[in-house]
Design an enzyme around this catalytic site. Structure first.
Site, PDB file in Angstrom:
ATOM      1  CE1 TYR A 110     -14.677   5.647 -56.810  1.00 20.94           C
ATOM      2  CE2 TYR A 110     -14.007   3.520 -57.700  1.00 20.94           C
ATOM      3  CZ  TYR A 110     -13.870   4.896 -57.653  1.00 20.94           C
ATOM      4  OH  TYR A 110     -12.951   5.520 -58.454  1.00 20.94           O
ATOM      5  CB  CYS A 113     -15.540  -0.754 -54.588  1.00 15.10           C
ATOM      6  SG  CYS A 113     -13.895  -1.481 -54.474  1.00 15.10           S
ATOM      7  CG  PHE A 115     -10.927  -4.683 -53.701  1.00 13.88           C
ATOM      8  CD1 PHE A 115     -10.250  -5.816 -53.292  1.00 13.88           C
ATOM      9  CD2 PHE A 115     -11.191  -4.537 -55.055  1.00 13.88           C
ATOM     10  CE1 PHE A 115      -9.826  -6.779 -54.197  1.00 13.88           C
ATOM     11  CE2 PHE A 115     -10.783  -5.484 -55.974  1.00 13.88           C
ATOM     12  CZ  PHE A 115     -10.103  -6.610 -55.551  1.00 13.88           C
ATOM     13  CB  CYS A 116     -14.802   0.050 -50.718  1.00 18.85           C
ATOM     14  SG  CYS A 116     -13.761   1.005 -51.839  1.00 18.85           S
TER      15      CYS A 116
END
Length: 378
Positions: A110, A113, A115-116
């Site tokens: 995503y 996001c 973390f991405c």
């Protein structure tokens, strides 16, 4: 497809050459037989002339061997072209991989996001080419093949699956430093552990995810300063366990900010028309409410901006005035993690407030340039 046609042509040729007599019926039946096993579109038409009275048996006896040779020649040339194409395709893939300087990478994500964003920051900084598959956050059809149902997921050469942003970063960094170990071998150093959290839900964690699996000599080369490895690990963990939890309460702090945030999420994400409308208005209202619960869960102040400001200033203070980055003259994995988390707020009011009311601006702009220029490529 080309190989199938070539084999069919070869069969026709051999059957014609090996046939003791070249009666019209023989040739016609041979063609029909081969067509049944091959492609009727390719071989089932255009043969009425062979049954025509214009051709006599004697003519066929004289021309049959020539016809068979023609079929064999056509099949041989077709097979040659097929093999040639396959070899060229394989070499092209190898050249592409070599030009990229490493394995092919596909990131399932995503975009908004944190973390991405951490993983993208790492890949961009190191100049590693990668493809992005934007996952629909509602249906998640793009990762229906995966037992692991979160993002990011990074596929390496289409057959090795890396989960969890910190595991992805540690594994890839280990791979880039060691150069002589396979990704499969490295991944075994980060075993998966399943447990049940306080809500009764099964969660997946990974051992050693902040460690790089290096030899003593490699570790000393990468971390020449005393305690620099421990410092990097400490702040990577801080980014995952504290900083990331400040993002949602800040970008959904008010109803107006929540709506603006979801407008950005819908524009940058992968939503259908109905999903986008639903996400923007219903999602914004829901996250505005949830952000209040998150504030309570993480013991944040009433004005959550103050927690964000303090966290960012603590980070800048840890770097100090003598270093450009926590890694010294170059960013380390902690720099990339913090930058990746903060970057998801760009374009939102929380980001503007952070840049104006903290000391992070100069470090952040240096990180932007380091990522844009692929400073870690070499």
């Amino acid at each position: 497809m080309a190989a199938t046609c070539a084999r069919a042509l070869g069969k026709v040729g051999w059957h014609i050459l090996e046939s003791p007599t070249y009666r019209p019926g023989n040739i016609s039946s041979l063609v029909t037989t081969i067509s049944a096993h091959g492609s009727r579109r390719a071989y089932g038409t255009g043969w009425a002339g062979f049954r025509s009275k214009m051709f006599y048996a004697a003519s066929l006896r004289k021309g049959g061997r020539v016809l068979g040779c023609a079929f064999l020649l056509g099949g041989g040339l077709g097979l040659y072209q097929t093999v040639k194409f396959s070899v060229q395709h394989h070499l092209a893939e190898e050249e592409t991989k070599a030009s990229r300087g490493g394995p092919s990478l596909t990131l399932y994500q995503y975009k908004t996001c944190p973390f991405c964003s951490k993983v993208r920051a790492f890949l961009d900084y190191h100049g590693l080419p990668y493809e992005i598959v934007e996952v629909n956050p509602v249906m998640r059809q793009e990762i229906k093949w995966s037992a692991y149902r979160k993002v990011p997921i990074l596929m390496v050469d289409s057959d090795v699956q890396l989960n969890d942003s910190s595991v992805i970063i540690s594994s890839l960094k280990t791979f880039l430093v060691t150069k002589d170990r396979s990704m499969d071998e490295i991944l075994r150093c980060y075993p998966e552990m399943k447990s049940v959290n306080e809500s009764g839900r099964e969660v997946t964690e990974y051992n050693n995810k902040y460690w790089l699996m290096l030899s003593q000599a490699e570790t000393q080369l990468l971390y020449p300063e005393k305690d620099s490895q421990k410092e990097e690990m400490k702040w990577r963990r801080w980014a995952d366990e504290w900083l990331v939890h400040l993002i949602s309460p800040n970008v959904y702090r008010t109803s107006g900010e929540a709506l603006a945030s979801f407008d950005y999420i819908v524009r940058e994400g992968k939503f259908g028309s109905f999903e986008g409308f639903f996400a923007k208005y219903v999602g914004a209202a829901a996250m505005y409410i949830i952000s209040k619960r998150l504030k309570s869960r993480h013991n944040l102040q009433d004005d959550v901006r103050q927690d964000l400001y303090k966290a960012v200033n603590d980070w800048v203070a840890a770097i100090g005035k003598k270093r450009k980055f926590m890694g010294g003259d170059e960013p380390n994995l902690a720099d990339l993690a913090v930058y990746g988390v903060l970057r998801v707020m760009e374009g939102l009011q929380a980001f503007e407030d952070m840049m104006q009311n903290t000391k992070v601006k100069y470090w952040y702009r240096r990180m932007e340039q380091a990522s844009l220029n692929h400073m870690g490529q070499n």
